[in-house]
Design a protein around this motif. Structure first.
Motif, PDB file in Angstrom:
ATOM      1  N   GLN A 140       0.927  -1.296  -0.468  1.00 11.10           N
ATOM      2  CA  GLN A 140       0.223   0.236  -0.285  1.00 11.10           C
ATOM      3  C   GLN A 140       0.398   1.184   0.002  1.00 11.10           C
ATOM      4  O   GLN A 140       0.437   2.729  -0.005  1.00 11.10           O
ATOM      5  N   ASP A 141       2.331   0.913  -0.185  1.00 13.75           N
ATOM      6  CA  ASP A 141       2.965   2.235  -0.094  1.00 13.75           C
ATOM      7  C   ASP A 141       3.491   2.709  -1.439  1.00 13.75           C
ATOM      8  O   ASP A 141       3.570   3.814  -1.715  1.00 13.75           O
ATOM      9  N   TRP A 142       3.037   1.911  -2.156  1.00  9.82           N
ATOM     10  CA  TRP A 142       2.799   2.337  -3.979  1.00  9.82           C
ATOM     11  C   TRP A 142       2.129   3.265  -4.208  1.00  9.82           C
ATOM     12  O   TRP A 142       0.946   2.750  -3.237  1.00  9.82           O
ATOM     13  N   GLN A 143       1.912   4.574  -4.510  1.00  8.53           N
ATOM     14  CA  GLN A 143       1.088   4.720  -4.370  1.00  8.53           C
ATOM     15  C   GLN A 143       0.015   4.670  -6.075  1.00  8.53           C
ATOM     16  O   GLN A 143       0.962   5.413  -7.151  1.00  8.53           O
ATOM     17  N   LEU A 202       6.469   2.344 -11.747  1.00 10.43           N
ATOM     18  CA  LEU A 202       6.206   0.795 -12.173  1.00 10.43           C
ATOM     19  C   LEU A 202       4.637   0.489 -13.185  1.00 10.43           C
ATOM     20  O   LEU A 202       3.630   1.277 -12.402  1.00 10.43           O
ATOM     21  N   LEU A 203       5.043   0.594 -14.036  1.00  7.53           N
ATOM     22  CA  LEU A 203       3.782   0.106 -14.859  1.00  7.53           C
ATOM     23  C   LEU A 203       3.370  -1.130 -15.021  1.00  7.53           C
ATOM     24  O   LEU A 203       3.700  -1.831 -15.647  1.00  7.53           O
ATOM     25  N   LEU A 204       1.420  -0.980 -14.915  1.00  4.44           N
ATOM     26  CA  LEU A 204       1.123  -2.259 -14.530  1.00  4.44           C
ATOM     27  C   LEU A 204      -0.305  -2.527 -15.416  1.00  4.44           C
ATOM     28  O   LEU A 204      -0.702  -2.256 -15.313  1.00  4.44           O
ATOM     29  N   SER A 213      -4.228 -15.706 -10.727  1.00  2.00           N
ATOM     30  CA  SER A 213      -4.461 -14.300 -11.185  1.00  2.00           C
ATOM     31  C   SER A 213      -2.669 -13.894 -10.595  1.00  2.00           C
ATOM     32  O   SER A 213      -1.620 -14.332 -10.282  1.00  2.00           O
ATOM     33  N   TRP A 214      -1.863 -12.694 -10.958  1.00  2.00           N
ATOM     34  CA  TRP A 214      -0.450 -12.267 -11.370  1.00  2.00           C
ATOM     35  C   TRP A 214      -0.304 -11.543 -10.064  1.00  2.00           C
ATOM     36  O   TRP A 214      -1.450 -10.749  -9.521  1.00  2.00           O
ATOM     37  N   SER A 215       0.928 -11.052  -9.515  1.00  2.00           N
ATOM     38  CA  SER A 215       0.718 -10.206  -8.544  1.00  2.00           C
ATOM     39  C   SER A 215       2.230  -9.889  -9.166  1.00  2.00           C
ATOM     40  O   SER A 215       3.496 -10.959  -9.843  1.00  2.00           O
ATOM     41  N   VAL A 216       2.623  -9.136  -8.290  1.00  2.00           N
ATOM     42  CA  VAL A 216       4.316  -7.771  -8.335  1.00  2.00           C
ATOM     43  C   VAL A 216       4.852  -7.592  -7.343  1.00  2.00           C
ATOM     44  O   VAL A 216       4.399  -7.116  -6.732  1.00  2.00           O
ATOM     45  N   ALA A 217       6.214  -7.687  -7.960  1.00  2.00           N
ATOM     46  CA  ALA A 217       7.113  -7.823  -6.554  1.00  2.00           C
ATOM     47  C   ALA A 217       8.280  -6.813  -7.499  1.00  2.00           C
ATOM     48  O   ALA A 217       8.963  -7.427  -8.681  1.00  2.00           O
ATOM     49  N   VAL A 218       8.614  -5.474  -6.749  1.00  2.00           N
ATOM     50  CA  VAL A 218       9.516  -4.968  -6.683  1.00  2.00           C
ATOM     51  C   VAL A 218      11.089  -5.127  -6.252  1.00  2.00           C
ATOM     52  O   VAL A 218      10.614  -5.726  -4.787  1.00  2.00           O
ATOM     53  N   HIS A 219      12.284  -5.658  -6.915  1.00  2.00           N
ATOM     54  CA  HIS A 219      13.176  -5.894  -6.054  1.00  2.00           C
ATOM     55  C   HIS A 219      14.780  -5.640  -6.142  1.00  2.00           C
ATOM     56  O   HIS A 219      15.103  -5.094  -7.525  1.00  2.00           O
ATOM     57  N   LYS A 220      15.505  -5.276  -5.607  1.00  2.00           N
ATOM     58  CA  LYS A 220      16.442  -4.220  -5.337  1.00  2.00           C
ATOM     59  C   LYS A 220      18.553  -5.362  -5.458  1.00  2.00           C
ATOM     60  O   LYS A 220      17.899  -6.160  -3.776  1.00  2.00           O
ATOM     61  N   THR A 221      18.895  -4.805  -5.030  1.00  2.00           N
ATOM     62  CA  THR A 221      20.192  -5.127  -5.054  1.00  2.00           C
ATOM     63  C   THR A 221      21.192  -4.148  -5.049  1.00  2.00           C
ATOM     64  O   THR A 221      20.968  -3.194  -5.627  1.00  2.00           O
ATOM     65  N   LEU A 271       9.425  -4.833  -1.920  1.00  2.00           N
ATOM     66  CA  LEU A 271       7.933  -4.324  -1.084  1.00  2.00           C
ATOM     67  C   LEU A 271       7.027  -5.772  -1.030  1.00  2.00           C
ATOM     68  O   LEU A 271       7.866  -6.542  -1.977  1.00  2.00           O
ATOM     69  N   THR A 272       6.061  -5.659  -0.444  1.00  2.00           N
ATOM     70  CA  THR A 272       5.152  -7.515  -0.826  1.00  2.00           C
ATOM     71  C   THR A 272       4.934  -6.972  -1.579  1.00  2.00           C
ATOM     72  O   THR A 272       4.435  -5.575  -2.159  1.00  2.00           O
ATOM     73  N   SER A 273       4.279  -7.855  -2.255  1.00  2.00           N
ATOM     74  CA  SER A 273       3.627  -8.392  -3.494  1.00  2.00           C
ATOM     75  C   SER A 273       2.488  -7.268  -4.023  1.00  2.00           C
ATOM     76  O   SER A 273       2.309  -7.225  -3.093  1.00  2.00           O
ATOM     77  N   ILE A 274       2.536  -7.021  -5.029  1.00  4.28           N
ATOM     78  CA  ILE A 274       1.302  -6.394  -5.795  1.00  4.28           C
ATOM     79  C   ILE A 274       0.209  -7.309  -6.123  1.00  4.28           C
ATOM     80  O   ILE A 274       0.384  -8.129  -7.410  1.00  4.28           O
TER      81      ILE A 274
END
Length: 585
Positions: A63-66, A372-374, A331-339, A350-353
């Protein structure tokens, strides 16, 4: 603000989304339509605009995504790709009844639809600057589609169609190193071969030779004018990854060896000619490849859990972001990862969208802005790393007693990305406003001005030298011609500029006992203080009159000015000083 160089990607077009296997190229096109329908079902509605800021460590909730609606999404269309040149200005392309290109100048809060000469299915977009941009895709039904190349020279107010050397088929991605030099990838349906197009004048496109005609080329990226890469896969199942490379600006392409025997590469990014990443999917999982020698050697990296790594973007050779899609039940879900180690390991940001599929992730410098384009909605996130240093400007300054100096502080994380800071100011001599950083020299000596941030051990400092004058009431007289950095900077819409005008015809003498006096004449000066845009055009005159020597401040109200870099110049006789300032609206 800096846009990350060396990256533009194509979406997961023509790749099965609801299943993990492709049977042939025709079935891939069938699944493309199913993919579009599924993605148009996303319904993140009614969320307030509030962009959070947080640190590198730990996870925060999705939910921290806007999420921001756009004209394409509202009209039940599909958004396929995007390109932001800074954290405010960007374009999204796709397909909808309301239009195929939309544009924002305030970071995605508001969008306008731009008119195009043809109603097309656009899948790639790239802007060289705020004016010159290109978009590619196709028009028509499968089997009868024709490639589409669009160009604008005024930020999208007018788009013109360019001629493609390929008569039938479609284009999948576009990348430009300058306003004229660019490349595009796609498919010629007449020959059923992959094509690489090139233009050297921004108008005429020709085909470039490459070694793998039987391929589906997904994405193209250049690190500089010489080194570029294209990724994709073979046409028949089981798909095999393909990586093409050039070291002479696309005159010749060669296939690079990579360690995978199965899979489809969907995106490629190079931070410099050596450090690069290619990501995609196989039948069961996401895949990540990395190189540190320009692709001479590609290594498999441990990919985050998921079915498809659809997009990758790096800030530095060490710090990057990855979008991973996971198919769960229905259904699909999205997660953003960083390195932070160049892609050897990845941590979920973040937790998955849920109920979403990511086509692209793009990161823009200046407090890390993540887009992030959805497909029919846009996710926004502002993130920055832990504060690593504070730079104070100016770092060293000489001020006469009674003089004033505006100090500013800029924070940076370990990647060199700006971190928003609210500094508290202190000084070892003289006085300084603890909130604004405006310093006043009240006594002679060498002093330190320090900027600190509550809750952080990191500080920044500047040195102030106030020479001994031995002159009473010298607080109203300046001996040097000076122009301070405006404050605040960046600003919206008002800022303050301080400047000093010197005493003329100064005579000095030394009395016994070491006491000095100064005899001076207060010669008046005709001065101007003007503001110019980046084109050198005068946009405001702040001062245009005769003044006596001393210290002065003036406030500029830039309510009518557009966001951007401006210069302000103080001129007195043959002397002039110029500084830059930034309006951010």
């Amino acid at each position: 603000m800096y846009l990350l160089a060396g990256h533009h990607r194509r979406l997961d077009r023509g790749v099965p989304v609801p299943t993990m296997k492709d049977k042939d190229n025709r079935e891939a096109h069938m699944w493309r339509k199913i993919h579009t329908s599924l993605k148009s079902m996303l319904t993140f509605l009614g969320m307030a605009f509030a962009v959070p800021i947080f640190g590198f460590s730990g996870m925060v909730s999705a939910q921290d995504w806007q999420f921001v609606e756009t004209p394409i999404g509202i009209s039940r269309g599909v958004m396929n790709s995007m390109h932001f040149i800074d954290k405010y200005t960007g374009w999204i392309v796709g397909n909808s009844t309301q239009g195929d290109i939309i544009h924002t100048t305030n970071g995605g809060i508001d969008w306008t639809t731009q008119q195009t000469p043809v109603h097309a299915y656009l899948v790639g977009v790239f802007f060289v600057d705020a004016n010159i941009g290109y978009a590619v895709g196709s028009e028509g039904s499968f089997g009868n589609a024709t490639p589409v190349i669009l160009k604008t020279e005024n930020g999208g107010e007018q788009w013109l169609r360019q001629t493609s050397p390929v008569v039938k088929g479609g284009l999948s991605d576009v990348y430009f190193m300058s306003a004229e030099e660019g490349w595009a990838t796609g498919t010629d349906s007449d020959t059923e071969e992959a094509v690489v197009l090139h233009t050297s004048d921004g108008a005429t496109w020709v085909q470039s030779n490459h070694p793998v005609p039987q391929a589906n080329l997904s994405a193209i990226a250049f690190a500089d004018a010489h080194y570029g890469w294209i990724v994709g896969s073979t046409l028949s199942y089981p798909y095999q990854p393909i990586i093409l490379a050039t070291s002479n600006g696309g005159q010749n392409w060669t296939e690079q060896t990579q360690p995978l025997t199965e899979g489809n590469l969907l995106d490629v990014f190079f931070a410099n000619p050596d450090s690069g990443w290619a990501v995609g999917k196989n039948d069961t999982s996401a895949i990540v490849l990395r190189t540190t020698n320009g692709g001479a050697t590609w290594l498999s990296a441990v990919a985050p859990e998921g079915n498809s790594a659809s997009s990758v973007c790096f800030l530095t050779p060490a710090h990057g972001y990855l979008a991973v899609n996971t198919w769960q039940s229905s259904s699909w879900s999205v997660a953003v990862h960083k390195t932070s180690d160049g892609g050897e390991t990845w941590d979920q940001l973040l937790t998955s969208i849920p109920n979403a599929y990511a086509d692209k992730v793009q990161v823009v410098r200046g407090s890390v802005h993540i887009f992030l384009l959805l497909s029919n909605i846009l996710g926004l996130l502002q993130e920055h790393g832990q504060l690593a240093r504070i730079d104070v400007d100016p770092a060293n300054v000489t001020i006469q007693v009674g003089g004033m100096q505006q100090f500013t502080a800029t924070g940076y994380d370990t990647t060199g990305t700006q971190v928003p800071v609210t500094p508290q100011w202190t000084t070892t001599g003289g006085s300084i406003n603890p909130q604004t950083g405006l310093y006043t020299a009240t006594t002679s000596g060498n002093f330190t001005v320090t900027a600190s941030v509550q809750g952080s051990p990191v500080t920044g400092s500047a040195t102030v030298h106030v020479p001994t004058t031995g002159v009473e009431r010298y607080d109203q007289v300046a001996t040097s011609f000076g122009l301070c950095q405006n404050y605040p900077n960046p600003f919206n819409p008002r800022t303050t500029i301080s400047y000093s005008l010197p005493v003329q015809n100064i005579k000095s003498k030394v009395e016994r006992g070491g006491k000095g006096t100064l005899d001076f004449e207060l010669s008046t000066l005709y001065i101007t203080l003007k503001v110019f845009n980046v084109m050198g055009q005068e946009v405001a005159t702040l001062v245009d009159e005769v003044k006596e020597p001393g210290y002065y401040t003036v406030t500029w109200d830039a309510s009518e000015m557009a966001s951007g870099v401006y210069c302000y110049r103080l001129t007195a006789g043959r002397s002039s000083i110029t500084r830059r300032m930034l309006i951010l609206k």
